[in-house]
Design a protein around this motif. Structure first.
Motif, short mmCIF file in Angstrom:
data_model
loop_
_atom_site.label_atom_id
_atom_site.label_comp_id
_atom_site.label_asym_id
_atom_site.label_seq_id
_atom_site.Cartn_x
_atom_site.Cartn_y
_atom_site.Cartn_z
N SER A 111 45.54 24.30 49.31
CA SER A 111 46.81 24.84 49.81
C SER A 111 46.76 26.35 50.05
O SER A 111 47.62 26.89 50.72
CB SER A 111 47.92 24.54 48.82
OG SER A 111 47.65 25.18 47.58
N TYR A 112 45.75 27.00 49.49
CA TYR A 112 45.74 28.46 49.52
C TYR A 112 47.06 29.01 49.03
O TYR A 112 47.57 29.98 49.56
CB TYR A 112 45.39 28.99 50.91
CG TYR A 112 43.93 28.83 51.22
CD1 TYR A 112 43.00 29.76 50.76
CD2 TYR A 112 43.47 27.73 51.92
CE1 TYR A 112 41.65 29.58 50.99
CE2 TYR A 112 42.12 27.55 52.17
CZ TYR A 112 41.21 28.48 51.70
OH TYR A 112 39.88 28.32 51.92
N ASN A 113 47.58 28.31 48.06
CA ASN A 113 48.84 28.71 47.47
C ASN A 113 48.66 28.64 45.97
O ASN A 113 48.19 27.65 45.45
CB ASN A 113 49.93 27.74 47.93
CG ASN A 113 51.32 28.26 47.66
OD1 ASN A 113 51.50 29.37 47.17
ND2 ASN A 113 52.31 27.45 47.98
N LYS A 133 50.11 39.64 42.62
CA LYS A 133 50.52 39.34 43.99
C LYS A 133 49.58 39.99 44.99
O LYS A 133 49.06 39.35 45.90
CB LYS A 133 51.95 39.81 44.19
CG LYS A 133 52.51 39.71 45.60
CD LYS A 133 53.99 40.05 45.61
CE LYS A 133 54.61 39.98 46.99
NZ LYS A 133 54.34 41.16 47.83
N VAL A 142 45.91 38.34 44.91
CA VAL A 142 45.70 37.04 45.56
C VAL A 142 46.02 37.10 47.05
O VAL A 142 45.36 36.43 47.85
CB VAL A 142 46.51 35.91 44.88
CG1 VAL A 142 46.12 35.77 43.42
CG2 VAL A 142 48.00 36.12 45.02
N GLU A 143 46.99 37.92 47.41
CA GLU A 143 47.32 38.02 48.83
C GLU A 143 46.18 38.63 49.63
O GLU A 143 45.94 38.23 50.77
CB GLU A 143 48.62 38.82 49.02
CG GLU A 143 49.85 38.04 48.57
CD GLU A 143 51.16 38.74 48.92
OE1 GLU A 143 51.14 39.92 49.30
OE2 GLU A 143 52.22 38.09 48.81
N ASP A 144 45.50 39.54 49.01
CA ASP A 144 44.33 40.14 49.67
C ASP A 144 43.31 39.10 50.05
O ASP A 144 42.61 39.24 51.05
CB ASP A 144 43.66 41.15 48.72
CG ASP A 144 44.09 42.56 49.02
OD1 ASP A 144 44.96 42.74 49.89
OD2 ASP A 144 43.56 43.49 48.38
N GLY A 161 43.95 36.09 50.85
CA GLY A 161 44.50 35.07 51.74
C GLY A 161 45.28 33.97 51.06
O GLY A 161 45.56 32.95 51.66
N TYR A 162 45.65 34.19 49.81
CA TYR A 162 46.45 33.19 49.11
C TYR A 162 47.91 33.61 49.08
O TYR A 162 48.22 34.79 49.13
CB TYR A 162 45.95 33.02 47.67
CG TYR A 162 44.65 32.27 47.57
CD1 TYR A 162 44.61 30.94 47.16
CD2 TYR A 162 43.44 32.89 47.91
CE1 TYR A 162 43.41 30.26 47.06
CE2 TYR A 162 42.24 32.20 47.83
CZ TYR A 162 42.23 30.89 47.40
OH TYR A 162 41.05 30.21 47.32
N ASP A 163 48.77 32.62 49.00
CA ASP A 163 50.18 32.90 48.82
C ASP A 163 50.56 32.67 47.37
O ASP A 163 49.85 32.00 46.63
CB ASP A 163 51.03 32.00 49.72
CG ASP A 163 51.10 32.55 51.13
OD1 ASP A 163 50.67 33.70 51.34
OD2 ASP A 163 51.56 31.84 52.04
N LEU A 164 51.69 33.22 47.01
CA LEU A 164 52.15 33.13 45.63
C LEU A 164 53.52 32.46 45.61
O LEU A 164 54.45 32.90 46.27
CB LEU A 164 52.25 34.54 45.05
CG LEU A 164 52.17 34.69 43.55
CD1 LEU A 164 50.85 34.15 43.03
CD2 LEU A 164 52.34 36.15 43.16
#
Lengths: 347, 347
Positions: free
Chosen positions: B59-61, B87, B90-92, B94-97
């Motif tokens: 999910s990249y989440n 935040k 992980v956003e760096d 490419g993941y979402d939180l």
DNA sequence: TGGAAACACGAAAACGATTAAGCGATATGC
DNA sequence: GCATATCGCTTAATCGTTTTCGTGTTTCCA
């Protein structure tokens, strides 16, 4: 993970029937429905969100834009409290909250809007961001329901903390306490600043206060150094103010320190007031008189409006919801008995 | 939304080819790849996350557990700063939180773990929650990669702020300043409190300090009323301490007020120190000496460990990462020249 | 008793992606 | 010259749902 197919196998029915049973559809027998639901329960079934999303175009996930350049809004009391309230509001209704990742380049989604569409957010709360960036403009012009906080776009729902009423209430309170020489160190230029500043002027006029130009100063939000310096300058004036308003509670501490350093006491020698109502302001001595913004209500309104927009797009009107704040009466503003000079001689 | 099918139609190839081109697969011609990518770009294509998720089980989440009973951790400086760092980390990549919604009953997912599975989180950061609830236990025992903050489970990765080293460094610093009569108002019982308290005792012993029982007091975290009262009691002692440690910076303000009310000055008459290193502590006068926990590093470590666990499950070891904090030297702790009595007479 | 309506369910096509397998055509090795 | 490897692409199955449409059975009323 157990799927509908597994349940259908056990129950000896088709997946379609399982889906109908679980979603409480009409064309299904009471008997079978009950049986399927029970089996689902026993097998520990829960739906695959991705599949559901793909099919229904509903994610039950709402995005929240929370990216400021200097600092993430997360570490900012006002925004953190609004977010907290928003989170509880949407979670209560079965929605999840996901940060909109603006540094997202992995997916090939070039813009914020594209990222939101890619994730399939049902709606987006634009809380804390650079409202003037083209990406944000594209987002609010896009097809996803959007609610903004403290910023007005054409034809977009907005929730606004009432800075006009807030400043009016604060200044009126201060005036009632007997202050006529009120200085205002306002924050850096923004829509919020403009509202407060103009309300300050108008209210002052209504109250018959004359505010000399030297009383109006500028210092960035949450910058204690800035307010420290400006406070010093105010204290050095021929006729210093009897009360100083600060851009926000945090920056008020800069003034606090300056005043202390000059050997003056709050509120005996000079009064101060902040804006926001952050928690710590109620736990220092003297407690800070401030305009407390209703973060609980603000977050709730953003959430409710967004959900309404999502669930009843036809009947939900595009509007601006204004939330009043209220004076928190600390003891940093003295009651002036004798009344002080009206500073007409300044002009 | 433009899909791969649309692109395949325009390019005259199959969707499979499009997928390969966009995912940089090997068995595809350079020519076609280039053409497809260009067309995709022009048509404004971006992938449908739901479909990708469904197919790939990724999910990249990542989920973040942030639910405390009394107050959401969002409004808590320490947690907010950790979250902020997490935040960004992980956003760096490419993941979402996404916040893990524990009040989620809509999906039919009965538990936290089920909700996480339903959402397809690649991993979960357990930051701020009731670690003793069965739901959390089920979650960390489940099949999803998990990293906890400031709590140790068997066989689960954890990131810990080093309370033992922190308290040792703080107390050692205070001792070096000449203080021998040090009181400690510790927080309510928890693993964190235990670490700090035992480190306090051990360090005191190593430094040759004798701490009378009356010097050890308890007051809940972030409760200024509690610390106010306890401080008052400490000040009324026959031999009051020369320095008081507080559960955290916020609650230190309770002591601050008590001391002021008694007409004493900080640090001239009595010294105080906090724990945490919240921002405001550096902006008051006197600036608060405190043990500053490295929230930036803590959040980063949680994120990096989690991503490592997700992307290299085989080679990532289950470990506890300990992050040191450091004394922030304010001016709330006085330098004692003469040295003060050792309080052996107390025992 | 016959026809229509109501009911309960199944078959199958979607949603938008990934991926294994297959298949011609060209290049390579002996 | 023949078997084989390589390349580039297509076909088709699949992930777990939802939903439309069709169909067989029952019920109801004239």
């Amino acid at each position: 993970m157990v799927s509908m197919k597994d349940i259908s196998a056990v129950c000896g029915v088709s997946v379609a029937t399982v889906s109908k049973a679980l979603n409480d559809q009409s064309d299904i027998g009471q008997e079978t429905k009950k049986r399927i639901r029970q089996v689902a329960e026993e097998m520990g079934y829960f739906p695959n969100t991705a599949a559901k999303m793909l099919k229904t175009n509903r994610s039950y996930n709402i995005g929240v834009l929370f990216n400021h350049e200097d600092y993430s809004g997360l570490t900012h009391d006002y925004y953190a409290f609004v977010l907290d309230s928003l989170k509880r509001t949407v979670e209560d209704k079965g929605y999840d909250l996901t940060f909109v990742n603006t540094s997202m380049r992995r997916t090939g989604a070039a813009s914020c809007l594209e990222h939101c569409k890619s994730r399939g957010f049902d709606g987006v709360a634009v809380i804390c961001t650079d409202f003037y960036s083209p990406e944000i403009l594209q987002l609010v012009r896009g097809s996803i329901p959007v609610v903004t906080l403290d910023h007005l776009f054409n034809n977009v729902c907005a929730v606004m903390s009432n800075n006009v009423q807030g400043m009016k209430e604060l200044l009126t309170y201060i005036h009632k306490k007997g202050h006529c020489r009120v200085a205002y160190i306002h924050g850096a230029d923004s829509a919020v600043t403009q509202s407060r500043l103009s309300s300050f002027y108008r209210t002052a006029a209504q109250l018959g206060l004359t505010i000399p130009d030297e009383y109006i100063r500028m210092s960035p939000y949450r910058d204690t150094n800035g307010t420290y310096k400006e406070t010093m300058k105010l204290l050095e004036l021929r006729k210093p103010p009897t009360c100083i308003l600060y851009p926000d509670d945090f920056s008020a501490f800069g003034g606090f320190n300056a005043i202390k350093e000059r050997g003056l006491r709050i509120p005996d020698d000079i009064s101060i007031a902040g804006y926001d109502g952050i928690r710590i302001a109620r736990h220092i001595e003297p407690t800070l008189t401030t305009l407390r913004q209703d973060t609980e209500e603000l977050g709730k309104m953003v959430g409710e409006k967004l959900l309404s927009l999502i669930e009843h797009p036809k009947t939900t009107l595009v509007e601006t919801i204004v939330v009043d704040g209220h004076v928190f009466e600390g003891n940093s503003v003295a009651e002036l008995k004798g009344g002080n000079d009206v500073v007409t001689d300044f002009i």
